[in-house]
Design an enzyme around this catalytic site. Structure first.
Site, PDB file in Angstrom:
ATOM      1  CE  LYS A  26       1.040   1.200   4.389  1.00 49.74           C
ATOM      2  NZ  LYS A  26       1.758   2.406   4.787  1.00 49.74           N
ATOM      3  CB  SER A 139       1.100  -5.384   6.927  1.00 42.53           C
ATOM      4  OG  SER A 139       1.702  -4.635   7.961  1.00 42.53           O
ATOM      5  CB  ALA A 140       1.473  -7.548   2.030  1.00 45.42           C
ATOM      6  CG  ASP A 178       0.201  -0.411   7.963  1.00 43.06           C
ATOM      7  OD1 ASP A 178      -0.520   0.520   8.367  1.00 43.06           O
ATOM      8  OD2 ASP A 178       1.407  -0.265   7.671  1.00 43.06           O
TER       9      ASP A 178
END
Ligand code: C5P
Length: 347
Positions: A26, A139-140, A178
């Site tokens: 992001k 976070s991904a 996130d």
């Protein structure tokens, strides 16, 4: 989801179950940060926007008990560019319980009433989003691990159902501020959201079906920045008067309107460019002064350049895809790590 059939050495056929999920990185198109709370976290108002660059996690049967982890770099990605320049070492990423994808897998296993000892599970991460880059790479990994493991447990018949979105988001929040957004962005049309609280309270911004994503160039730095350090620099710098005091914690409606509008594409991009904001940009530049070179670069195709989240990745908004491709190529020729992509990612 894929089921692979293999033949072990003793000649018996075995079915190797493999499930796979991907989650995007992001940028923050808006990030207003308040003063720290007692727990050290900062209240904020942000506009998360997914990018068309994904982390992929594959969950598969393994010979080893418990959960094991491995990692590869996606060819031609920003991470690959950093790796080829000798600036990213795979060994820097811990492949033990401290890895966020591992922690995500454990919390998913527990959410299904199981323990890690019930499993022989291997997780493989294909990494494209930079580490410590302000793009939610870790976070991904966690988001993709949650989804891949959920599906794996179901296909392995260790559980009778997969989790619903609300349950997934509840597991995501304790993993990092996130992670809920990135989980949401792994689903269609979930790629643009206002985040409040510490970033975990999400309000999805509805995207028109004919939404035109923004073309951006992402420029990764040679070294990452520590998110807590960037927040501390903001706090100290505010007290010392180096940065403006905390303002209103609200994403402007004009920015949301410009983003979801589909007419007058060029005027809209410039309108968006004027409304971008990131309170962490000043602190990120203080800690990584080389960012200033990219942020103030003179090139006629640049609408606006801004730091993504806590940095040091810089996102450069341009008018269209050919301009993004050209600018990324020019930056790579100058020895920078750059890639053209779109935001939000339209799944
Ligand atoms: O939640 P996450 O682990 O991604 O956050 C990393 C660090 O960033 C936190 O430990 C905290 O120092 C800082 N942070 C913050 N306020 C937020 C989000 C993150 O201070 N809203």
């Amino acid at each position: 989801m894929k089921v692979k059939t293999g033949k072990p050495e003793d000649g018996k056929r075995m079915h190797v179950l493999e499930t796979r999920a991907k989650a995007p990185g992001k940028v923050n198109l808006y990030l207003a940060v308040g003063n720290p709370r007692e727990d050290g976290y900062h209240p904020l108002a942000t506009l998360f926007s997914s990018v068309n660059i994904y982390e992929t996690v594959t969950a598969r049967d393994s010979q080893e008990p418990g959960i094991t982890l491995s990692l590869d770099i996606v060819s031609e990605s920003l991470v690959d560019q950093q790796h080829r320049a000798g600036e990213f070492d795979l060994a820097e990423v811990p492949l033990d319980e401290s890895n966020l994808a591992h922690r995500a897998a454990v919390s998913m296993v527990q959410a299904h009433g199981l323990t890690v000892n019930d499993l022989n599970l291997h997780l493989h991460i294909d990494k494209a989003v930079p580490v410590a880059g302000g793009m939610a790479g870790g976070s991904a990994d966690a988001a993709a691990a949650l989804l891949a493991v959920d599906q794996y447990l179901y296909e392995r018949r260790l559980t009778e159902r997969t989790l619903g979105l609300e349950e997934l988001l509840a597991l995501a929040a304790p993993l990092g501020a996130d992670v809920p957004f990135v989980v949401r962005a792994a689903f269609p049309l979930g790629g643009l959201a206002v985040g409040e609280g510490t970033g975990t309270e999400l309000r999805i911004v509805e995207l028109p079906e004919d939404m035109i994503p923004l073309d951006i160039v992402l420029v990764a730095a040679s070294e990452g920045l520590s998110t807590p350090q960037v927040f501390s620099e903001l706090d100290e710098g505010r007290v010392a008067g180096r940065y403006p005091e905390a303002g209103e914690l609200q994403v402007p409606s004009g920015l949301l309107h410009a983003l979801t509008q589909t007419e007058a594409p060029i005027a809209r991009i410039h309108e968006i460019g004027r409304q971008l904001r990131n309170d962490l940009q000043g602190p990120a530049v203080t800690l990584a002064p080389d960012l200033e070179t990219i942020l103030t670069m003179d090139n006629e195709s640049i609408v606006e350049a801004f730091v993504s989240g806590s940095g040091p990745t810089v996102a450069i908004l341009v008018e269209d895809a050919p301009a993004a491709d050209e600018l990324a190529a020019a930056l790579r020729r100058r020895g920078r790590h750059a890639i053209a992509t779109q935001t939000p990612a339209m799944l």
